[in-house]
Design a protein around this motif. Sequence first.
Motif, PDB file in Angstrom:
ATOM      1  N   ALA A  12    -139.027  15.514  44.280  1.00  0.00           N
ATOM      2  CA  ALA A  12    -139.184  14.432  43.310  1.00  0.00           C
ATOM      3  C   ALA A  12    -137.841  14.044  42.698  1.00  0.00           C
ATOM      4  N   ASN A  13    -136.935  15.020  42.590  1.00  0.00           N
ATOM      5  CA  ASN A  13    -135.646  14.756  41.941  1.00  0.00           C
ATOM      6  C   ASN A  13    -134.502  14.571  42.924  1.00  0.00           C
ATOM      7  N   ILE A  14    -134.852  14.349  44.194  1.00  0.00           N
ATOM      8  CA  ILE A  14    -133.807  14.352  45.229  1.00  0.00           C
ATOM      9  C   ILE A  14    -132.806  13.203  45.049  1.00  0.00           C
ATOM     10  N   ASP A  15    -133.232  12.109  44.426  1.00  0.00           N
ATOM     11  CA  ASP A  15    -132.348  10.940  44.301  1.00  0.00           C
ATOM     12  C   ASP A  15    -131.813  10.753  42.887  1.00  0.00           C
ATOM     13  N   ASN A  16    -131.936  11.792  42.058  1.00  0.00           N
ATOM     14  CA  ASN A  16    -131.412  11.664  40.686  1.00  0.00           C
ATOM     15  C   ASN A  16    -129.927  11.339  40.711  1.00  0.00           C
ATOM     16  N   VAL A  17    -129.544  10.448  39.829  1.00  0.00           N
ATOM     17  CA  VAL A  17    -128.127  10.098  39.719  1.00  0.00           C
ATOM     18  C   VAL A  17    -127.656  10.529  38.343  1.00  0.00           C
ATOM     19  N   THR A  18    -126.515  11.208  38.280  1.00  0.00           N
ATOM     20  CA  THR A  18    -125.949  11.578  36.980  1.00  0.00           C
ATOM     21  C   THR A  18    -124.486  11.148  36.932  1.00  0.00           C
ATOM     22  N   ARG A  19    -123.963  11.115  35.714  1.00  0.00           N
ATOM     23  CA  ARG A  19    -122.533  10.800  35.566  1.00  0.00           C
ATOM     24  C   ARG A  19    -121.716  11.932  36.155  1.00  0.00           C
ATOM     25  N   THR A  20    -120.508  11.653  36.566  1.00  0.00           N
ATOM     26  CA  THR A  20    -119.653  12.702  37.152  1.00  0.00           C
ATOM     27  C   THR A  20    -119.315  13.768  36.116  1.00  0.00           C
ATOM     28  N   SER A  21    -119.399  13.408  34.815  1.00  0.00           N
ATOM     29  CA  SER A  21    -119.110  14.405  33.771  1.00  0.00           C
ATOM     30  C   SER A  21    -120.285  15.359  33.563  1.00  0.00           C
ATOM     31  N   ASP A  22    -121.489  15.013  34.077  1.00  0.00           N
ATOM     32  CA  ASP A  22    -122.672  15.873  33.906  1.00  0.00           C
ATOM     33  C   ASP A  22    -122.940  16.688  35.169  1.00  0.00           C
ATOM     34  N   LYS A  23    -123.873  17.661  35.009  1.00  0.00           N
ATOM     35  CA  LYS A  23    -124.271  18.457  36.177  1.00  0.00           C
ATOM     36  C   LYS A  23    -125.248  17.671  37.035  1.00  0.00           C
ATOM     37  N   ALA A  24    -125.231  17.938  38.328  1.00  0.00           N
ATOM     38  CA  ALA A  24    -126.243  17.329  39.203  1.00  0.00           C
ATOM     39  C   ALA A  24    -127.554  18.080  39.017  1.00  0.00           C
ATOM     40  N   PHE A  25    -128.681  17.472  39.430  1.00  0.00           N
ATOM     41  CA  PHE A  25    -129.965  18.187  39.397  1.00  0.00           C
ATOM     42  C   PHE A  25    -129.860  19.397  40.319  1.00  0.00           C
ATOM     43  N   GLN A  26    -130.289  20.572  39.808  1.00  0.00           N
ATOM     44  CA  GLN A  26    -130.180  21.783  40.630  1.00  0.00           C
ATOM     45  C   GLN A  26    -131.534  22.109  41.241  1.00  0.00           C
ATOM     46  N   ALA A  27    -131.571  22.191  42.559  1.00  0.00           N
ATOM     47  CA  ALA A  27    -132.818  22.532  43.246  1.00  0.00           C
ATOM     48  C   ALA A  27    -133.221  23.952  42.863  1.00  0.00           C
ATOM     49  N   ARG A  28    -134.541  24.188  42.786  1.00  0.00           N
ATOM     50  CA  ARG A  28    -135.023  25.535  42.452  1.00  0.00           C
ATOM     51  C   ARG A  28    -135.608  26.189  43.700  1.00  0.00           C
ATOM     52  N   TYR A  29    -135.231  27.440  43.913  1.00  0.00           N
ATOM     53  CA  TYR A  29    -135.746  28.192  45.055  1.00  0.00           C
ATOM     54  C   TYR A  29    -136.473  29.434  44.545  1.00  0.00           C
ATOM     55  N   VAL A  30    -137.768  29.510  44.848  1.00  0.00           N
ATOM     56  CA  VAL A  30    -138.577  30.641  44.383  1.00  0.00           C
ATOM     57  C   VAL A  30    -138.273  31.873  45.234  1.00  0.00           C
TER      58      VAL A  30
END
Lengths: 130, 115
Positions: free
Chosen positions: A29-47
């Motif tokens: 669902a969050n694969i196409d999130n866009v953030t500013r270069t100063s922020d962190k990218a969305f981090q995928a979670r692995y169970v």
Amino acid sequence: MSTFNAIGVAASGVTVYRKWLDAVSDNIANIDNVTRTSDKAFQARYVIAQEAQDGNGAQVGGVALGSAEGVLVHEPDNPLADTQGYVRRPDIDLGSQMAQLMMAQRAYQANLSVVDRAKDSYTAAINLGK
Amino acid sequence: MFNDVSSSALRVAVAGLSARQTAIAQNIANIETPGYQARKVKFEEALSTAVDHGASPSSVTPSVQNSLEPSRLNGSNVNLDEETLSHVDTTMRYQLTLRALDSKYSMLRTAITGG
């Protein structure tokens, strides 16, 4: 050991793989999130699955996070772009997420069919002496 | 009356098959657990040796061993096909054993009530 132990054990597996499915769908669902270069990218979670502490079934041992670095993409038209025209996107591979999704789904089904078969056994045991 | 060889052998078999059922559920629940070693429950050989040698079957307890299957990439060596087949097999054996036990009990009931 509880009376209907096999059902409880399989249920713990069902829970682990449901959480796994939740994590994968959240990643997709969050694969196409866009953030500013100063922020962190969305981090995928692995169970991370783990054997249960009491030895009855499985549990979620923890969650590993994907890269916060992500990938820098040149999108000068994006309102979030920095002065050089870059934005940050998460580094998630859709193919590998789909593979994880299938794997978790099959494991979920395998655990549910264990419940089904164990139920037949316990029904036979309950009917003993009737 | 309740402790003849066949009754106690059947009870040991039910206990062993029940332990195997739980072990299979445990293995399938941990199919994607990194480093998990699948467990196998054995009791048939010990039970048949005890019956052959006239020893009491009730002294037989199921033994749990780790599976010798090769590990997959994540270190787990659960083989889903084998576990599924073994579970179907165990379920049917369990029901068969219970049916045999049930016939023993119904014979006793006939003897008690006088038909």
